[in-house]
Design an enzyme around this catalytic site. Structure first.
Site, mmCIF file in Angstrom:
data_model
loop_
_atom_site.group_PDB
_atom_site.id
_atom_site.type_symbol
_atom_site.label_atom_id
_atom_site.label_comp_id
_atom_site.label_asym_id
_atom_site.label_seq_id
_atom_site.Cartn_x
_atom_site.Cartn_y
_atom_site.Cartn_z
ATOM 1 N N ASN A 26 0.875 -1.210 -0.220
ATOM 2 C CA ASN A 26 0.113 0.024 0.216
ATOM 3 C C ASN A 26 0.987 1.203 0.093
ATOM 4 O O ASN A 26 1.589 1.516 1.153
ATOM 5 C CB ASN A 26 -0.999 -0.080 1.305
ATOM 6 N N LYS A 54 0.121 4.283 -0.293
ATOM 7 C CA LYS A 54 -0.536 5.526 0.684
ATOM 8 C C LYS A 54 -0.152 6.535 -0.295
ATOM 9 O O LYS A 54 -0.196 6.683 -1.467
ATOM 10 C CB LYS A 54 0.089 5.600 2.109
ATOM 11 N N HIS A 88 -9.362 0.999 5.104
ATOM 12 C CA HIS A 88 -8.135 1.063 5.424
ATOM 13 C C HIS A 88 -8.477 2.121 6.867
ATOM 14 O O HIS A 88 -9.288 2.911 6.817
ATOM 15 C CB HIS A 88 -7.015 1.800 4.819
ATOM 16 N N GLU A 121 -6.763 4.433 8.126
ATOM 17 C CA GLU A 121 -6.481 5.733 7.920
ATOM 18 C C GLU A 121 -7.977 6.473 7.234
ATOM 19 O O GLU A 121 -7.977 7.829 7.539
ATOM 20 C CB GLU A 121 -4.936 6.052 6.920
ATOM 21 N N GLU A 157 -5.208 -5.112 10.727
ATOM 22 C CA GLU A 157 -4.033 -4.195 10.859
ATOM 23 C C GLU A 157 -4.420 -3.433 12.176
ATOM 24 O O GLU A 157 -5.367 -2.672 12.165
ATOM 25 C CB GLU A 157 -4.059 -3.130 9.721
ATOM 26 N N GLY A 176 2.838 2.004 10.895
ATOM 27 C CA GLY A 176 3.644 3.039 10.904
ATOM 28 C C GLY A 176 4.480 3.527 12.115
ATOM 29 O O GLY A 176 5.099 4.477 12.135
ATOM 30 N N SER A 179 3.742 -2.411 10.264
ATOM 31 C CA SER A 179 5.093 -2.637 10.421
ATOM 32 C C SER A 179 5.684 -3.819 10.030
ATOM 33 O O SER A 179 6.683 -4.497 10.684
ATOM 34 C CB SER A 179 5.557 -2.267 11.924
HETATM 35 P P1 13P Z 1 3.275 0.179 7.615
HETATM 36 O O1 13P Z 1 3.713 -0.971 7.133
HETATM 37 O O2 13P Z 1 3.978 1.431 7.154
HETATM 38 O O3 13P Z 1 3.046 -0.150 9.023
HETATM 39 O O4 13P Z 1 1.732 0.397 7.294
HETATM 40 C C1 13P Z 1 1.010 -0.786 7.242
HETATM 41 C C2 13P Z 1 -0.424 -0.387 6.481
HETATM 42 O O5 13P Z 1 -1.046 0.592 6.912
HETATM 43 C C3 13P Z 1 -0.643 -0.931 5.162
HETATM 44 O O6 13P Z 1 -1.933 -0.799 4.646
#
Ligand code: 13P
Length: 251
Positions: free
Chosen positions: A11, A13, A97, A99, A169, A175, A215
């Site tokens: 992803n 982002k 997601h 976010e 997740e 992150g 992560s």
């Molecule tokens: P990270 O791998 O940066 O922690 O992000 C995970 C994520 O949100 C994948 O959709």
């Protein structure tokens, strides 16, 4: 993982302009060209889908959108529909997601509409669920995940559910560099699979892929993939570097 084919998804982002995404896709394509035992998907920003689709044509890497709107077309400024993603070369779409839930008002109800829209267009939804740090600390992990599943998948038939991919997740692991321990992740994955079995039956539960996200790095992927109910990963930060994503794909 058992007999389910693993899926490693990146992803991207809100990173990478078109030219930057093209560079990453080109490098990744050559690094994983011989991989056949794992499905691979990358989800660039909408503005990079066209150029990345061109580069990935004929490669083993699938393309995904990061979100969609549930209407097919209309006066919805700024939105992207399932047919638009399909025509851009996507086979997958990430939905719900954390976010999007956190910053853009996504709810289980909107997730449900988006999943239906994706399925109608033949896109594979990657539905994201997971608890926040406060929810984990107050022992609500299972109830939160159960509600996200029940409401997000409400009204789907077993045939429809069969087509989904799920991604667990934990928000506190995204992150942050804090990965869930393999046992923490497995425990929730197993719970998710049991809920899927209750709702859609044994065959759907046995075939549906449940990815872990939060992560994920080359250093922790093999331990995660060794767990019975972890069938792949949804990777953020580490997917922005071709070498580290390729190392994850080769867990
Ligand atoms: P990270 O791998 O940066 O922690 O992000 C995970 C994520 O949100 C994948 O959709």
């Amino acid at each position: 993982m058992t007999n389910r084919k693993a899926l490693i998804a990146g992803n991207w982002k809100m990173y990478k302009t078109g030219p930057q995404a093209a560079e990453l896709a080109t490098r990744l394509k050559s690094l994983v060209s011989d991989v056949t035992d794992v499905d691979i998907m990358v989800a660039p920003a909408f503005t990079a889908l066209g150029v990345v689709a061109e580069i990935l044509k004929g490669s083993v890497i699938h393309l995904g959108g990061q979100d969609l709107f549930w209407e097919v077309e209309g006066a919805y400024t700024g939105e992207i529909s399932a047919p638009m993603l399909k025509a851009a070369g996507c086979t997958y779409v990430i939905i719900g997601h954390s976010e999007r839930r956190q910053y853009f008002g996504e709810t289980n109800a909107t997730v449900n509409k988006k999943i239906r829209a994706a399925l109608l267009e033949g896109l594979i939804p990657v539905m994201c669920i997971g608890e926040s740090e406060a929810e984990r600390e107050s022992n609500q992990t299972f109830s939160v995940v159960q509600k996200q599943l029940e409401e997000g998948l409400q009204g789907l038939t077993s045939d429809e559910a069969q087509k989904l991919t799920l991604a667990y997740e934990p928000v506190w692991a995204i992150g942050t560099g804090k990965t869930a321990t393999t046992d923490q992740a497995q425990e929730v994955h197993e719970f998710i699979r049991k809920r899927v079995e209750t709702a859609f039956g044994n065959s759907v539960a046995n075939t549906i892929r449940i990815l872990y996200g939060g992560s994920v790095k080359p250093e922790n992927i093999s331990d995660l993939m060794a767990m019975a109910d972890i069938d792949g990963a949804l990777v953020g930060g580490a997917s922005l570097d071709a070498d580290s994503f390729a190392a994850i794909v080769r867990f």
